[in-house]
Design a protein around this motif. Sequence first.
Motif, PDB file in Angstrom:
ATOM      1  N   LEU A 195      -8.412 -20.923 -26.470  1.00  0.00           N
ATOM      2  CA  LEU A 195      -8.231 -19.964 -27.561  1.00  0.00           C
ATOM      3  C   LEU A 195      -9.554 -19.332 -27.962  1.00  0.00           C
ATOM      4  O   LEU A 195      -9.582 -18.191 -28.439  1.00  0.00           O
ATOM      5  N   THR A 196     -10.642 -20.043 -27.778  1.00  0.00           N
ATOM      6  CA  THR A 196     -11.960 -19.435 -27.951  1.00  0.00           C
ATOM      7  C   THR A 196     -12.238 -18.459 -26.817  1.00  0.00           C
ATOM      8  O   THR A 196     -12.715 -17.334 -27.039  1.00  0.00           O
ATOM      9  N   ALA A 197     -11.903 -18.874 -25.603  1.00  0.00           N
ATOM     10  CA  ALA A 197     -12.219 -18.072 -24.421  1.00  0.00           C
ATOM     11  C   ALA A 197     -11.583 -16.688 -24.454  1.00  0.00           C
ATOM     12  O   ALA A 197     -12.193 -15.710 -24.004  1.00  0.00           O
ATOM     13  N   VAL A 198     -10.367 -16.570 -24.994  1.00  0.00           N
ATOM     14  CA  VAL A 198      -9.687 -15.275 -24.954  1.00  0.00           C
ATOM     15  C   VAL A 198     -10.344 -14.243 -25.870  1.00  0.00           C
ATOM     16  O   VAL A 198     -10.011 -13.060 -25.795  1.00  0.00           O
ATOM     17  N   ASP A 199     -11.300 -14.668 -26.705  1.00  0.00           N
ATOM     18  CA  ASP A 199     -11.926 -13.729 -27.643  1.00  0.00           C
ATOM     19  C   ASP A 199     -13.442 -13.783 -27.582  1.00  0.00           C
ATOM     20  O   ASP A 199     -14.127 -13.375 -28.512  1.00  0.00           O
ATOM     21  N   VAL A 200     -13.988 -14.273 -26.479  1.00  0.00           N
ATOM     22  CA  VAL A 200     -15.419 -14.577 -26.459  1.00  0.00           C
ATOM     23  C   VAL A 200     -16.281 -13.485 -25.828  1.00  0.00           C
ATOM     24  O   VAL A 200     -17.501 -13.459 -26.025  1.00  0.00           O
ATOM     25  N   LEU A 201     -15.705 -12.570 -25.072  1.00  0.00           N
ATOM     26  CA  LEU A 201     -16.505 -11.536 -24.418  1.00  0.00           C
ATOM     27  C   LEU A 201     -16.849 -10.405 -25.388  1.00  0.00           C
ATOM     28  O   LEU A 201     -16.186 -10.224 -26.410  1.00  0.00           O
ATOM     29  N   PRO A 202     -17.868  -9.624 -25.066  1.00  0.00           N
ATOM     30  CA  PRO A 202     -18.098  -8.407 -25.844  1.00  0.00           C
ATOM     31  C   PRO A 202     -16.848  -7.530 -25.815  1.00  0.00           C
ATOM     32  O   PRO A 202     -16.125  -7.510 -24.809  1.00  0.00           O
ATOM     33  N   PRO A 203     -16.562  -6.810 -26.893  1.00  0.00           N
ATOM     34  CA  PRO A 203     -15.381  -5.945 -26.888  1.00  0.00           C
ATOM     35  C   PRO A 203     -15.414  -4.956 -25.724  1.00  0.00           C
ATOM     36  O   PRO A 203     -16.485  -4.464 -25.344  1.00  0.00           O
ATOM     37  N   VAL A 204     -14.244  -4.648 -25.183  1.00  0.00           N
ATOM     38  CA  VAL A 204     -14.187  -3.690 -24.070  1.00  0.00           C
ATOM     39  C   VAL A 204     -14.704  -2.321 -24.471  1.00  0.00           C
ATOM     40  O   VAL A 204     -15.058  -1.509 -23.612  1.00  0.00           O
ATOM     41  N   THR A 205     -14.767  -2.048 -25.763  1.00  0.00           N
ATOM     42  CA  THR A 205     -15.277  -0.763 -26.229  1.00  0.00           C
ATOM     43  C   THR A 205     -16.753  -0.578 -25.888  1.00  0.00           C
ATOM     44  O   THR A 205     -17.238   0.560 -25.842  1.00  0.00           O
ATOM     45  N   PHE A 206     -17.485  -1.665 -25.630  1.00  0.00           N
ATOM     46  CA  PHE A 206     -18.864  -1.523 -25.165  1.00  0.00           C
ATOM     47  C   PHE A 206     -18.896  -0.671 -23.899  1.00  0.00           C
ATOM     48  O   PHE A 206     -19.786   0.167 -23.730  1.00  0.00           O
ATOM     49  N   ASP A 207     -17.922  -0.907 -23.003  1.00  0.00           N
ATOM     50  CA  ASP A 207     -17.879  -0.171 -21.741  1.00  0.00           C
ATOM     51  C   ASP A 207     -17.441   1.279 -21.944  1.00  0.00           C
ATOM     52  O   ASP A 207     -17.522   2.087 -21.027  1.00  0.00           O
ATOM     53  N   LEU A 208     -16.981   1.603 -23.150  1.00  0.00           N
ATOM     54  CA  LEU A 208     -16.607   2.982 -23.489  1.00  0.00           C
ATOM     55  C   LEU A 208     -17.689   3.665 -24.318  1.00  0.00           C
ATOM     56  O   LEU A 208     -17.463   4.734 -24.881  1.00  0.00           O
ATOM     57  N   GLY A 209     -18.868   3.040 -24.400  1.00  0.00           N
ATOM     58  CA  GLY A 209     -19.976   3.628 -25.139  1.00  0.00           C
ATOM     59  C   GLY A 209     -19.884   3.440 -26.634  1.00  0.00           C
ATOM     60  O   GLY A 209     -20.505   4.187 -27.396  1.00  0.00           O
ATOM     61  N   LEU A 210     -19.118   2.422 -27.073  1.00  0.00           N
ATOM     62  CA  LEU A 210     -18.931   2.145 -28.497  1.00  0.00           C
ATOM     63  C   LEU A 210     -19.298   0.694 -28.784  1.00  0.00           C
ATOM     64  O   LEU A 210     -18.434  -0.155 -28.974  1.00  0.00           O
ATOM     65  N   PRO A 211     -20.595   0.374 -28.829  1.00  0.00           N
ATOM     66  CA  PRO A 211     -20.998  -1.008 -29.088  1.00  0.00           C
ATOM     67  C   PRO A 211     -20.833  -1.376 -30.553  1.00  0.00           C
ATOM     68  O   PRO A 211     -20.740  -0.509 -31.416  1.00  0.00           O
ATOM     69  N   GLY A 212     -20.783  -2.660 -30.823  1.00  0.00           N
ATOM     70  CA  GLY A 212     -20.682  -3.138 -32.199  1.00  0.00           C
ATOM     71  C   GLY A 212     -19.540  -4.113 -32.379  1.00  0.00           C
ATOM     72  O   GLY A 212     -18.719  -4.339 -31.483  1.00  0.00           O
ATOM     73  N   TRP A 213     -19.492  -4.707 -33.558  1.00  0.00           N
ATOM     74  CA  TRP A 213     -18.457  -5.675 -33.905  1.00  0.00           C
ATOM     75  C   TRP A 213     -17.123  -4.968 -34.074  1.00  0.00           C
ATOM     76  O   TRP A 213     -17.008  -3.966 -34.793  1.00  0.00           O
ATOM     77  N   ALA A 214     -16.081  -5.467 -33.405  1.00  0.00           N
ATOM     78  CA  ALA A 214     -14.740  -4.876 -33.448  1.00  0.00           C
ATOM     79  C   ALA A 214     -13.794  -5.862 -34.131  1.00  0.00           C
ATOM     80  O   ALA A 214     -13.257  -6.757 -33.479  1.00  0.00           O
ATOM     81  N   PRO A 215     -13.560  -5.746 -35.435  1.00  0.00           N
ATOM     82  CA  PRO A 215     -12.720  -6.720 -36.148  1.00  0.00           C
ATOM     83  C   PRO A 215     -11.290  -6.746 -35.612  1.00  0.00           C
ATOM     84  O   PRO A 215     -10.648  -5.701 -35.452  1.00  0.00           O
ATOM     85  N   THR A 216     -10.782  -7.941 -35.350  1.00  0.00           N
ATOM     86  CA  THR A 216      -9.424  -8.114 -34.854  1.00  0.00           C
ATOM     87  C   THR A 216      -8.429  -8.038 -36.001  1.00  0.00           C
ATOM     88  O   THR A 216      -8.629  -8.627 -37.058  1.00  0.00           O
ATOM     89  N   ILE A 217      -7.324  -7.316 -35.785  1.00  0.00           N
ATOM     90  CA  ILE A 217      -6.226  -7.259 -36.745  1.00  0.00           C
ATOM     91  C   ILE A 217      -5.189  -8.330 -36.420  1.00  0.00           C
ATOM     92  O   ILE A 217      -4.747  -9.080 -37.295  1.00  0.00           O
ATOM     93  N   GLU A 218      -4.781  -8.375 -35.156  1.00  0.00           N
ATOM     94  CA  GLU A 218      -3.788  -9.365 -34.714  1.00  0.00           C
ATOM     95  C   GLU A 218      -4.109  -9.782 -33.300  1.00  0.00           C
ATOM     96  O   GLU A 218      -4.571  -8.980 -32.481  1.00  0.00           O
ATOM     97  N   LEU A 219      -3.862 -11.066 -33.003  1.00  0.00           N
ATOM     98  CA  LEU A 219      -4.098 -11.585 -31.656  1.00  0.00           C
ATOM     99  C   LEU A 219      -2.963 -12.532 -31.292  1.00  0.00           C
ATOM    100  O   LEU A 219      -2.613 -13.419 -32.079  1.00  0.00           O
ATOM    101  N   THR A 220      -2.397 -12.322 -30.114  1.00  0.00           N
ATOM    102  CA  THR A 220      -1.384 -13.217 -29.569  1.00  0.00           C
ATOM    103  C   THR A 220      -1.933 -13.829 -28.292  1.00  0.00           C
ATOM    104  O   THR A 220      -2.417 -13.111 -27.409  1.00  0.00           O
ATOM    105  N   ALA A 221      -1.894 -15.149 -28.196  1.00  0.00           N
ATOM    106  CA  ALA A 221      -2.438 -15.851 -27.039  1.00  0.00           C
ATOM    107  C   ALA A 221      -1.401 -16.801 -26.465  1.00  0.00           C
ATOM    108  O   ALA A 221      -0.661 -17.455 -27.208  1.00  0.00           O
ATOM    109  N   TYR A 222      -1.374 -16.885 -25.141  1.00  0.00           N
ATOM    110  CA  TYR A 222      -0.523 -17.829 -24.422  1.00  0.00           C
ATOM    111  C   TYR A 222      -1.409 -18.778 -23.606  1.00  0.00           C
ATOM    112  O   TYR A 222      -2.277 -18.324 -22.860  1.00  0.00           O
ATOM    113  N   VAL A 223      -1.189 -20.060 -23.753  1.00  0.00           N
ATOM    114  CA  VAL A 223      -1.849 -21.053 -22.899  1.00  0.00           C
ATOM    115  C   VAL A 223      -0.843 -21.470 -21.835  1.00  0.00           C
ATOM    116  O   VAL A 223       0.232 -21.979 -22.151  1.00  0.00           O
ATOM    117  N   ARG A 224      -1.201 -21.266 -20.564  1.00  0.00           N
ATOM    118  CA  ARG A 224      -0.245 -21.454 -19.471  1.00  0.00           C
ATOM    119  C   ARG A 224      -0.443 -22.764 -18.712  1.00  0.00           C
ATOM    120  O   ARG A 224       0.493 -23.242 -18.065  1.00  0.00           O
TER     121      ARG A 224
END
Length: 275
Positions: A195-224
């Motif tokens: 559950l830590t791992a699914v949110d640990v990378l820099p936001p994908v928006t970095f790759d879109l030229g938008l660096p910075g903290w991206a606050p999460t509104i909702e997150l759904t995770a499945y452990v398989r």
Amino acid sequence: MIAEYDRHLAATPAGEGRYDVEVPAGWAVGGGINGGFLLSLMVNALRDALPAMPDPLATSAHFLSASVPGPAQVVVGVRREGGSVATADVELVQGGVTRIAATVTCGDLDRFAARGSASDRSLAEPLALPPIEECFASADAPDEVKAFVAMLGRFDLRLDPAHAGWGGGTPGGTGVVQSWWRLDDGREPDVVSLLTAVDVLPPVTFDLGLPGWAPTIELTAYVRARPAPGWLRIRHATKQLAGGLFEEDCEVWDSADRLVAQSRQLALVPRPMPS
């Protein structure tokens, strides 16, 4: 010796479904605490309440306000327990304010694995990454980045150079970030750390030229599945950034080439990094 990560997850029963926890400053990112770590903190307390069903199969969390370092409580309300799964409402409360409200369905992954049948299959291709030594290490990040993202001191992150051009001022524009990842102290991955791992990378928006903290509104995770020992491989991707929001889809692969966790989150377009 207890690993630092496990010390940070420690929860003390306080009666009536409440657990006292300490939100560590070491998991800060920007103006708050990393959401994935907070979910691990909450689920670790929930496992004490549901010892026969210790694995968070599905977690849906709403982030109501930013958590801060210091004391907090995890409040567990079991809604259903029986059969092969149990479902509980879990809240992280700090200063009398609910910071995260989640619903978690738990079970025993070993029991589910024993039901394996000829119909089991995976249509997903294992994530291919360059060798670890050819990837960009989080330990080499500039000091100002480490100060803004304190959690970089808690693990080893090795970014795929093909999707890390933003680090040198040339974002790729693909909406993808992917990396090798492991915790410090030689601490092997488990279902809680996923559950830590699914949110640990820099936001994908970095790759879109938008660096910075991206606050999460909702997150759904499945452990398989329970992850095998060793490095995890993580991929985040987005297809839509509009109206100040973006979605981020995640896959987590273990050293045995198994897809062990998936997630999707809705987040706000990042706040600018400090100059």
